[in-house]
Design an enzyme around this catalytic site. Structure first.
Site, PDB file in Angstrom:
ATOM      1  CG  HIS A 155      -0.207   0.429   2.493  1.00 21.91           C
ATOM      2  ND1 HIS A 155       0.537  -0.449   3.221  1.00 21.91           N
ATOM      3  CD2 HIS A 155      -0.106   1.632   3.131  1.00 21.91           C
ATOM      4  CE1 HIS A 155       1.061   0.182   4.260  1.00 21.91           C
ATOM      5  NE2 HIS A 155       0.691   1.443   4.238  1.00 21.91           N
TER       6      HIS A 155
HETATM    7  C1  UD1 Z   1      -2.082   6.054   5.309  1.00 20.67           C
HETATM    8  C2  UD1 Z   1      -0.784   6.671   5.852  1.00 20.67           C
HETATM    9  C3  UD1 Z   1       0.318   5.630   5.802  1.00 20.67           C
HETATM   10  C4  UD1 Z   1      -0.090   4.360   6.520  1.00 20.67           C
HETATM   11  C5  UD1 Z   1      -1.429   3.871   5.996  1.00 20.67           C
HETATM   12  C6  UD1 Z   1      -1.910   2.697   6.808  1.00 20.67           C
HETATM   13  C7  UD1 Z   1      -0.504   9.084   5.404  1.00 20.67           C
HETATM   14  C8  UD1 Z   1       0.188  10.087   4.559  1.00 20.67           C
HETATM   15  N1  UD1 Z   1      -0.364   7.801   5.010  1.00 20.67           N
HETATM   16  O1  UD1 Z   1      -1.852   5.704   3.960  1.00 20.67           O
HETATM   17  O2  UD1 Z   1       1.475   6.151   6.439  1.00 20.67           O
HETATM   18  O3  UD1 Z   1       0.887   3.391   6.289  1.00 20.67           O
HETATM   19  O4  UD1 Z   1      -2.405   4.925   6.094  1.00 20.67           O
HETATM   20  O5  UD1 Z   1      -2.794   1.891   6.115  1.00 20.67           O
HETATM   21  O6  UD1 Z   1      -1.131   9.438   6.364  1.00 20.67           O
HETATM   22  N2  UD1 Z   1      -9.173   4.590   1.059  1.00 20.67           N
HETATM   23  C9  UD1 Z   1     -10.395   3.975   1.013  1.00 20.67           C
HETATM   24  N3  UD1 Z   1     -11.000   3.678   2.198  1.00 20.67           N
HETATM   25  C10 UD1 Z   1     -10.474   3.975   3.411  1.00 20.67           C
HETATM   26  C11 UD1 Z   1      -9.222   4.612   3.440  1.00 20.67           C
HETATM   27  C12 UD1 Z   1      -8.590   4.920   2.258  1.00 20.67           C
HETATM   28  O7  UD1 Z   1     -10.925   3.673  -0.053  1.00 20.67           O
HETATM   29  O8  UD1 Z   1     -11.091   3.677   4.450  1.00 20.67           O
HETATM   30  C13 UD1 Z   1      -8.470   4.862  -0.225  1.00 20.67           C
HETATM   31  C14 UD1 Z   1      -8.819   6.229  -0.823  1.00 20.67           C
HETATM   32  O9  UD1 Z   1      -8.847   6.083  -2.204  1.00 20.67           O
HETATM   33  C15 UD1 Z   1      -7.628   7.069  -0.418  1.00 20.67           C
HETATM   34  C16 UD1 Z   1      -6.484   6.054  -0.430  1.00 20.67           C
HETATM   35  O10 UD1 Z   1      -7.075   4.836   0.010  1.00 20.67           O
HETATM   36  O11 UD1 Z   1      -7.395   8.145  -1.291  1.00 20.67           O
HETATM   37  C17 UD1 Z   1      -5.332   6.419   0.472  1.00 20.67           C
HETATM   38  O12 UD1 Z   1      -5.788   6.661   1.807  1.00 20.67           O
HETATM   39  P1  UD1 Z   1      -4.921   7.619   2.786  1.00 20.67           P
HETATM   40  O13 UD1 Z   1      -5.465   7.548   4.153  1.00 20.67           O
HETATM   41  O14 UD1 Z   1      -4.759   8.953   2.155  1.00 20.67           O
HETATM   42  O15 UD1 Z   1      -3.496   6.966   2.749  1.00 20.67           O
HETATM   43  P2  UD1 Z   1      -3.058   5.470   2.982  1.00 20.67           P
HETATM   44  O16 UD1 Z   1      -2.442   4.967   1.735  1.00 20.67           O
HETATM   45  O17 UD1 Z   1      -4.145   4.680   3.583  1.00 20.67           O
HETATM   46  N1  UDP Z   2      -3.438  -5.225   9.035  1.00 22.36           N
HETATM   47  C1  UDP Z   2      -4.709  -5.753   9.243  1.00 22.36           C
HETATM   48  N2  UDP Z   2      -5.424  -6.166   8.150  1.00 22.36           N
HETATM   49  C2  UDP Z   2      -4.930  -6.087   6.886  1.00 22.36           C
HETATM   50  C3  UDP Z   2      -3.628  -5.552   6.703  1.00 22.36           C
HETATM   51  C4  UDP Z   2      -2.908  -5.115   7.801  1.00 22.36           C
HETATM   52  O1  UDP Z   2      -5.168  -5.861  10.378  1.00 22.36           O
HETATM   53  O2  UDP Z   2      -5.641  -6.476   5.946  1.00 22.36           O
HETATM   54  C5  UDP Z   2      -2.679  -4.753  10.223  1.00 22.36           C
HETATM   55  C6  UDP Z   2      -1.301  -5.347  10.356  1.00 22.36           C
HETATM   56  O3  UDP Z   2      -1.352  -6.584  11.026  1.00 22.36           O
HETATM   57  C7  UDP Z   2      -0.575  -4.264  11.147  1.00 22.36           C
HETATM   58  C8  UDP Z   2      -1.217  -2.989  10.652  1.00 22.36           C
HETATM   59  O4  UDP Z   2      -2.451  -3.368  10.052  1.00 22.36           O
HETATM   60  O5  UDP Z   2      -0.860  -4.391  12.542  1.00 22.36           O
HETATM   61  C9  UDP Z   2      -0.327  -2.365   9.633  1.00 22.36           C
HETATM   62  O6  UDP Z   2      -1.018  -1.365   8.977  1.00 22.36           O
HETATM   63  P1  UDP Z   2      -0.616  -0.863   7.525  1.00 22.36           P
HETATM   64  O7  UDP Z   2       0.197  -1.868   6.809  1.00 22.36           O
HETATM   65  O8  UDP Z   2      -1.865  -0.400   6.877  1.00 22.36           O
HETATM   66  O9  UDP Z   2       0.220   0.470   7.852  1.00 22.36           O
HETATM   67  P2  UDP Z   2       1.733   0.758   8.258  1.00 22.36           P
HETATM   68  O10 UDP Z   2       2.100  -0.092   9.409  1.00 22.36           O
HETATM   69  O11 UDP Z   2       2.574   0.513   7.028  1.00 22.36           O
HETATM   70  O12 UDP Z   2       1.707   2.201   8.569  1.00 22.36           O
END
Ligand code: UD1
Ligand code: UDP
Length: 357
Positions: A203
């Site tokens: 992601h």
């Molecule tokens: C965010 C964090 C990242 C973290 C990740 C955990 C920032 C800059 N990034 O990234 O550090 O590792 O969360 O998962 O804060 N979307 C949905 N449904 C949701 C959430 C997101 O469809 O419930 C989609 C949307 O298209 C959105 C995209 O995911 O634009 C990205 O979501 P966003 O929260 O901006 O960043 P993450 O990639 O989730």
């Molecule tokens: N995780 C989860 N379900 C999923 C993918 C990840 O519960 O389908 C959990 C994972 O075990 C870890 C956390 O989400 O505890 C990590 O989140 P993510 O990879 O979204 O973000 P990051 O740690 O890179 O910020």
């Protein structure tokens, strides 16, 4: 003592769960959900299965560009802080929610406590690196998971308020591992055998938002010959659609994001883990599963030093070779992420700091 805790993204719900539980036994906590993550599978499921209290404030900010998202959270958190007048604002990790929460508090001269302080990738192109550096520089208490994170802060001149407490993700695993083992039916549901599959997550913006990197990774995943499962983050699903990329490998099962208990169980039974997540690299280490990381660098350098993790970048052939060839021996690996009692230390420091100042 009154703490306003600010969360908004999946990994923050998981990290906040043990701390909120403990904090509420001894003091008052107000929970704020920014709404950065909002899908049932990215948010609600964690509140239900980890028994996290219903947020006192849900800001409903949703997906936006960095400026709009950070700005809207900042403005709304400020309103909450005016009303609640807490002793502490507690933030987690490195998301836009973290930065906005810390900045709102710092501007109102409310002390900020940062869980997972001192992490550095030294790659300022990552939005997370900007968020974590700025948050650390605004924090009064900096809860560091490792020696390395303490060292990074010292290098930037931050020594006051720095506490090495261990990693709260070890606490989350300690608390939930048995529950996951007893309750998860995920392997039966998806038809995979213990120890026979690769678990994949993908992601990180640097991979998903760069069409070259994303297509190289997708090409690699489409060639995997070992059974694999990928709970797909909505960001990646969206970017693949935009770039016309699809998975077409019968060995690769793509599923919706799953809850933490299913995830913990899938991780613990995996042959290997392939990821670009921060949290998943650590979980692989703690659960003693070899990890292959699709990034050019990692904040969790201890996992590499211990031979438990390797970096492939977004290189198609390095990914394929590592899935086949990379293995790890956990026999003499020290517990670099702590003993699973970071929560107690964090809550003690928060309570005691108020008593002595
Ligand atoms: C965010 C964090 C990242 C973290 C990740 C955990 C920032 C800059 N990034 O990234 O550090 O590792 O969360 O998962 O804060 N979307 C949905 N449904 C949701 C959430 C997101 O469809 O419930 C989609 C949307 O298209 C959105 C995209 O995911 O634009 C990205 O979501 P966003 O929260 O901006 O960043 P993450 O990639 O989730
Ligand atoms: N995780 C989860 N379900 C999923 C993918 C990840 O519960 O389908 C959990 C994972 O075990 C870890 C956390 O989400 O505890 C990590 O989140 P993510 O990879 O979204 O973000 P990051 O740690 O890179 O910020």
């Amino acid at each position: 003592m009154k703490t306003v805790t600010i969360v908004g993204a999946r990994p923050q719900f998981i990290k906040a769960a043990p701390i909120s539980r403990s904090l509420r036994k001894q003091s008052k906590e107000i929970l704020v959900h920014s709404g950065q993550h909002y899908d049932q599978a990215m948010s609600d499921i964690f509140f239900k299965e980890l028994d996290i209290p219903t947020p006192d404030y849900h800001l409903g900010v949703g997906s936006k560009g960095h400026g709009a998202q950070t700005g809207e959270i900042l403005a709304q958190v400020e309103e909450v802080l005016f009303r609640e007048k807490p002793d502490w604002v507690l933030v987690y990790g490195d998301t836009n929610t973290t930065l906005a929460g810390a900045l709102a508090a710092a501007k109102l001269q409310i002390p900020v406590a940062h869980v997972e302080a001192g992490l550095r990738s030294f790659n300022r192109k990552m939005p997370e690196e900007v968020n974590r550096v700025l948050t650390d520089h605004m924090s009064t208490l900096l809860f560091c998971p490792t020696d390395t994170s303490v060292h990074h802060l010292a290098t930037e001149g931050i020594t006051q308020g720095v506490m090495q407490v261990g990693d709260v993700m070890v606490d989350a695993i300690r608390y939930n591992r048995l529950i996951a083992g007893e309750s998860s039916q995920i392997l039966e549901r998806i038809g995979l055998e213990k120890g026979s599959y690769v678990l994949i997550t993908l992601h990180r913006a640097e991979n998903t938002d760069d069409p070259k990197r994303l297509s190289a990774i997708v090409r690699a995943l489409n060639q995997l010959s070992v059974p694999s499962v990928l709970p797909l983050h909505p960001r990646t699903r969206g970017r693949m659609k935009e770039h016309g990329l699809t998975f077409n490998n019968p060995n690769l099962l793509v599923i919706e994001p799953i809850g933490y208990l299913d995830m913990l169980y899938l991780e613990s039974q995996a042959l290997k883990i392939l990821t670009d997540s921060g949290g998943v690299q650590k979980e692989a280490f703690i659960l003693e599963v070899p990890c292959i990381t699709m990034r050019d660098e990692t904040e969790w350098t201890e996992t590499i030093e211990q031979g438990a993790n390797c970096l492939t970048g977004a290189d198609e052939w390095r990914i394929i070779d590592s899935i086949e060839g990379f293995s790890a021996d956990f026999t003499h690996v020290p517990p670099v992420f702590g003993d699973g009692y970071a929560t107690d230390r964090i809550v003690d420091h928060l309570l005691n700091y108020m008593k002595v100042t």
